[in-house]
Design an enzyme around this catalytic site. Structure first.
Site, PDB file in Angstrom:
ATOM      1  N   GLY A 178       0.995  -1.014   0.165  1.00  0.00           N
ATOM      2  CA  GLY A 178       0.228  -0.031  -0.174  1.00  0.00           C
ATOM      3  C   GLY A 178       0.961   1.244  -0.099  1.00  0.00           C
ATOM      4  O   GLY A 178       1.851   1.248   0.640  1.00  0.00           O
TER       5      GLY A 178
ATOM      6  N   ASP B   9       5.758  -4.966   5.788  1.00  0.00           N
ATOM      7  CA  ASP B   9       6.101  -6.371   6.148  1.00  0.00           C
ATOM      8  C   ASP B   9       6.205  -7.341   4.792  1.00  0.00           C
ATOM      9  O   ASP B   9       7.044  -8.153   4.892  1.00  0.00           O
ATOM     10  CB  ASP B   9       4.836  -6.820   6.892  1.00  0.00           C
ATOM     11  CG  ASP B   9       5.114  -7.880   7.739  1.00  0.00           C
ATOM     12  OD1 ASP B   9       6.417  -8.138   8.267  1.00  0.00           O
ATOM     13  OD2 ASP B   9       4.171  -8.693   7.966  1.00  0.00           O
TER      14      ASP B   9
ATOM     15  N   THR C 147       4.873   2.038   6.298  1.00  0.00           N
ATOM     16  CA  THR C 147       3.410   1.690   6.427  1.00  0.00           C
ATOM     17  C   THR C 147       2.767   2.889   7.286  1.00  0.00           C
ATOM     18  O   THR C 147       3.459   3.291   8.294  1.00  0.00           O
ATOM     19  CB  THR C 147       3.237   0.489   7.067  1.00  0.00           C
ATOM     20  OG1 THR C 147       1.930   0.366   7.346  1.00  0.00           O
ATOM     21  CG2 THR C 147       3.995   0.107   8.274  1.00  0.00           C
TER      22      THR C 147
ATOM     23  N   ASP D 290       3.337  -0.853  12.015  1.00  0.00           N
ATOM     24  CA  ASP D 290       3.601  -2.288  12.599  1.00  0.00           C
ATOM     25  C   ASP D 290       4.637  -3.242  12.491  1.00  0.00           C
ATOM     26  O   ASP D 290       4.588  -4.210  12.228  1.00  0.00           O
ATOM     27  CB  ASP D 290       2.124  -3.131  12.352  1.00  0.00           C
ATOM     28  CG  ASP D 290       1.936  -3.303  10.873  1.00  0.00           C
ATOM     29  OD1 ASP D 290       2.639  -2.902  10.061  1.00  0.00           O
ATOM     30  OD2 ASP D 290       1.015  -3.995  10.476  1.00  0.00           O
TER      31      ASP D 290
ATOM     32  N   ARG E 134     -24.922  13.608  19.451  1.00  0.00           N
ATOM     33  CA  ARG E 134     -24.866  12.264  19.110  1.00  0.00           C
ATOM     34  C   ARG E 134     -23.427  11.557  19.562  1.00  0.00           C
ATOM     35  O   ARG E 134     -22.595  11.890  19.857  1.00  0.00           O
ATOM     36  CB  ARG E 134     -24.831  12.025  17.279  1.00  0.00           C
ATOM     37  CG  ARG E 134     -26.058  12.501  16.565  1.00  0.00           C
ATOM     38  CD  ARG E 134     -25.622  12.799  15.133  1.00  0.00           C
ATOM     39  NE  ARG E 134     -26.932  12.924  14.451  1.00  0.00           N
ATOM     40  CZ  ARG E 134     -27.108  13.301  13.598  1.00  0.00           C
ATOM     41  NH1 ARG E 134     -25.909  13.991  12.783  1.00  0.00           N
ATOM     42  NH2 ARG E 134     -28.339  13.549  12.933  1.00  0.00           N
TER      43      ARG E 134
ATOM     44  N   MET F 217      -7.724   2.892   9.685  1.00  0.00           N
ATOM     45  CA  MET F 217      -6.925   1.985   9.179  1.00  0.00           C
ATOM     46  C   MET F 217      -6.164   0.982  10.273  1.00  0.00           C
ATOM     47  O   MET F 217      -5.823   1.500  11.357  1.00  0.00           O
ATOM     48  CB  MET F 217      -6.310   2.239   7.875  1.00  0.00           C
ATOM     49  CG  MET F 217      -6.826   2.112   6.658  1.00  0.00           C
ATOM     50  SD  MET F 217      -5.649   2.385   5.169  1.00  0.00           S
ATOM     51  CE  MET F 217      -6.942   2.144   3.737  1.00  0.00           C
ATOM     52  N   GLY F 218      -5.820  -0.013   9.996  1.00  0.00           N
ATOM     53  CA  GLY F 218      -5.059  -0.572  11.040  1.00  0.00           C
ATOM     54  C   GLY F 218      -5.406  -2.148  10.975  1.00  0.00           C
ATOM     55  O   GLY F 218      -6.446  -2.611  11.623  1.00  0.00           O
ATOM     56  N   ARG F 219      -4.696  -3.008  10.165  1.00  0.00           N
ATOM     57  CA  ARG F 219      -5.372  -4.431   9.943  1.00  0.00           C
ATOM     58  C   ARG F 219      -5.059  -5.376  11.312  1.00  0.00           C
ATOM     59  O   ARG F 219      -5.884  -5.898  11.776  1.00  0.00           O
ATOM     60  CB  ARG F 219      -4.448  -5.058   8.654  1.00  0.00           C
ATOM     61  CG  ARG F 219      -4.838  -6.207   8.554  1.00  0.00           C
ATOM     62  CD  ARG F 219      -3.940  -6.777   7.074  1.00  0.00           C
ATOM     63  NE  ARG F 219      -4.430  -6.119   5.858  1.00  0.00           N
ATOM     64  CZ  ARG F 219      -5.538  -6.264   5.235  1.00  0.00           C
ATOM     65  NH1 ARG F 219      -6.212  -7.529   5.650  1.00  0.00           N
ATOM     66  NH2 ARG F 219      -5.837  -5.797   4.145  1.00  0.00           N
TER      67      ARG F 219
ATOM     68  N   ARG G 224     -23.747   7.814  14.730  1.00  0.00           N
ATOM     69  CA  ARG G 224     -23.447   7.913  13.197  1.00  0.00           C
ATOM     70  C   ARG G 224     -21.887   7.314  13.000  1.00  0.00           C
ATOM     71  O   ARG G 224     -21.208   7.446  13.972  1.00  0.00           O
ATOM     72  CB  ARG G 224     -23.372   9.246  12.680  1.00  0.00           C
ATOM     73  CG  ARG G 224     -24.634   9.894  12.966  1.00  0.00           C
ATOM     74  CD  ARG G 224     -25.811   9.229  11.742  1.00  0.00           C
ATOM     75  NE  ARG G 224     -27.159   9.540  12.205  1.00  0.00           N
ATOM     76  CZ  ARG G 224     -27.585  10.422  11.224  1.00  0.00           C
ATOM     77  NH1 ARG G 224     -26.758  11.265  10.148  1.00  0.00           N
ATOM     78  NH2 ARG G 224     -29.008  10.889  11.182  1.00  0.00           N
TER      79      ARG G 224
ATOM     80  N   GLN H  62      -6.672   8.478   4.662  1.00  0.00           N
ATOM     81  CA  GLN H  62      -5.289   8.700   5.770  1.00  0.00           C
ATOM     82  C   GLN H  62      -4.007   8.287   4.952  1.00  0.00           C
ATOM     83  O   GLN H  62      -3.005   8.479   5.420  1.00  0.00           O
ATOM     84  CB  GLN H  62      -5.660   7.227   6.571  1.00  0.00           C
ATOM     85  CG  GLN H  62      -6.847   7.464   7.541  1.00  0.00           C
ATOM     86  CD  GLN H  62      -7.412   6.341   8.018  1.00  0.00           C
ATOM     87  OE1 GLN H  62      -6.882   5.851   9.175  1.00  0.00           O
ATOM     88  NE2 GLN H  62      -8.032   5.530   7.407  1.00  0.00           N
ATOM     89  N   ARG H  63      -4.106   7.836   3.697  1.00  0.00           N
ATOM     90  CA  ARG H  63      -2.800   7.289   3.103  1.00  0.00           C
ATOM     91  C   ARG H  63      -2.660   8.319   1.951  1.00  0.00           C
ATOM     92  O   ARG H  63      -1.442   8.294   1.389  1.00  0.00           O
ATOM     93  CB  ARG H  63      -3.065   6.173   2.449  1.00  0.00           C
ATOM     94  CG  ARG H  63      -2.571   4.918   3.196  1.00  0.00           C
ATOM     95  CD  ARG H  63      -2.675   3.444   2.651  1.00  0.00           C
ATOM     96  NE  ARG H  63      -2.717   3.309   1.413  1.00  0.00           N
ATOM     97  CZ  ARG H  63      -3.172   2.104   0.976  1.00  0.00           C
ATOM     98  NH1 ARG H  63      -3.343   0.951   1.726  1.00  0.00           N
ATOM     99  NH2 ARG H  63      -3.249   1.724  -0.363  1.00  0.00           N
TER     100      ARG H  63
HETATM  101  O1  F6P Z   1      -0.797  -0.422   4.150  1.00  0.00           O
HETATM  102  C1  F6P Z   1      -1.693  -1.038   5.221  1.00  0.00           C
HETATM  103  C2  F6P Z   1      -2.999  -0.827   4.947  1.00  0.00           C
HETATM  104  O2  F6P Z   1      -3.089   0.662   5.191  1.00  0.00           O
HETATM  105  C3  F6P Z   1      -3.921  -1.251   6.086  1.00  0.00           C
HETATM  106  O3  F6P Z   1      -4.196  -0.709   7.125  1.00  0.00           O
HETATM  107  C4  F6P Z   1      -5.350  -1.705   5.140  1.00  0.00           C
HETATM  108  O4  F6P Z   1      -6.258  -2.638   5.532  1.00  0.00           O
HETATM  109  C5  F6P Z   1      -4.735  -1.700   3.731  1.00  0.00           C
HETATM  110  O5  F6P Z   1      -3.547  -0.957   3.743  1.00  0.00           O
HETATM  111  C6  F6P Z   1      -5.826  -1.428   2.504  1.00  0.00           C
HETATM  112  O6  F6P Z   1      -5.065  -1.234   1.622  1.00  0.00           O
HETATM  113  P1  F6P Z   1      -5.527  -1.470  -0.009  1.00  0.00           P
HETATM  114  O7  F6P Z   1      -6.657  -0.973  -0.101  1.00  0.00           O
HETATM  115  O8  F6P Z   1      -4.349  -0.695  -0.925  1.00  0.00           O
HETATM  116  O9  F6P Z   1      -5.575  -3.077  -0.395  1.00  0.00           O
END
Ligand code: F6P
Length: 342
Positions: A10, A102, A124, A128, A161, A168-170, A266, A274-275
């Site tokens: 990403g 990673d 990233t 992480d 509300r 994000m944060g897998r 909501r 965020q990216r």
């Molecule tokens: O790069 C990690 C990340 O930001 C994760 O938090 C998120 O799940 C993922 O990228 C989503 O990326 P893409 O939509 O490019 O697959």
């Protein structure tokens, strides 16, 4: 000397600052840099672009990556390593800088084991990667998320509300923890420290009883609520590293919070906002320092190493060590946040 550089996985604010630093410093040390296009895909397909000083000029403030990225995993292809070797030889590379998270760095570690001269640069927004205190991109993502939650704060207050903000944060809840702390969230829900919905409702109800008129809940996309069998997926399709597309947990959690509290709730899912866009000054500087240090490793032939931030120093660490585990939010960090909602 001629080396390649690629950006994989990403994208992340700060990648262009790394490219700029590597090319500018490289040229000063007689190192010619070839940009391998679209991550490992470019090495498989033999696609590259020479990077001149002019090409990397004026890009330190630009988000994304000049040379493209992909989630291509060359190890998925039985001939992947061989194809990459062929391109490598055809391009006359004497080294490669792999900039990635990673997944990209795990491939770099395997290339090193196979005898290819590789160094790694960690990136990233998720922060992480083990062995480095911070990755560039994280500070930008936290700043964007914090600003968004601040904005949700004023509208939440006007309507009394509950606002749920999904970030994000897998696997790791670093963005949620930092942005939640910075914006004064009432609750932070992350994969590392699951919180029962009854507890979230209790915290909100208690605060409302004391007179608070709005509530902010920050949740990481990879957090699994107790009522769900698994993490919440947008799509079951796997990428080449075996990851599903996450997203949507905020909606389910918001519904449950509204049911338990009876308060209108909501949801905002920040997603790729965020990216994207311009990196913060912190990320530009960290990315620049990483790029310069990566050229240092190339000059010293410290192959198989990754540059890392330890305290305020940039140090080399073995790629194998850095990719062996994920850096999750430790109890002491989450405890800081809990002071404000525990
Ligand atoms: O790069 C990690 C990340 O930001 C994760 O938090 C998120 O799940 C993922 O990228 C989503 O990326 P893409 O939509 O490019 O697959």
């Amino acid at each position: 000397m001629r080396i390649g550089i690629l950006t994989g996985g990403g994208d992340c604010p700060g990648l262009n600052a790394v490219l700029r630093a590597v090319v500018k410093k490289g040229l000063q040390c007689d190192i010619e840099v070839l940009g391998i296009l679209n991550g490992w895909k470019g090495l498989l397909d033999g696609e590259a672009e020479p990077l001149s000083e002019v090409r990397v000029s004026g890009i330190i403030d630009r988000g994304g990556t000049l040379i493209g990225t992909s989630r291509t995993n060359p190890m998925k292809n039985p001939n992947g390593l061989q194809l990459c070797r062929q391109t490598w030889e055809r391009f006359g590379l004497q080294g490669l800088i792999a900039v990635g998270g990673d997944d990209t760095l795990s491939v770099a570690a395997k290339f090193h084991e196979a005898g290819l001269p590789v160094v790694g640069v960690p990136k990233t927004i998720d922060n992480d990667i083990a062995s480095t205190d911070f990755t560039f991109g994280f500070d930008t993502a936290v700043s964007i998320a914090t600003e968004a939650i601040d904005r949700l704060h004023t509208t939440a207050e006007s309507h009394q509300r509950i606002m749920v903000c999904e970030v994000m944060g897998r696997h790791a809840g670093w963005i949620a923890t930092f942005a939640g702390l910075a914006s004064g969230a009432d609750c932070i829900i992350i994969p590392e420290f699951p919180m029962r919905m009854a507890k979230v409702a209790e915290i909100i109800n208690e605060r409302r009883k004391k007179g608070k008129s709005f509530s902010l809940v920050v949740i990481a996309e990879g957090a699994k609520p107790e009522f769900a069998a698994d993490v919440i997926k947008q799509s079951m399709k796997l990428d080449e590293f075996g990851h599903v597309r996450l997203g949507g947990v905020g909606h389910l959690v918001a519904e449950e919070i509204e049911r338990l509290t009876g308060i209108e709730t909501r949801v905002t899912i920040l997603g790729h906002v965020q990216r994207g866009g311009t990196p913060t000054a912190f990320d530009r500087i960290l990315a620049t320092r990483f790029g310069l240090a990566a050229i240092g490793l190339v000059l010293e032939r410290q192959w198989g190493m990754m540059v890392a931030l330890r305290g305020n120093e940039i140090v080399p660490v073995p790629l194998k060590e850095a990719t062996a585990t994920k850096k999750l939010v430790p109890r002491e960090w989450f405890a800081l946040a809990e002071v404000f909602f525990g």
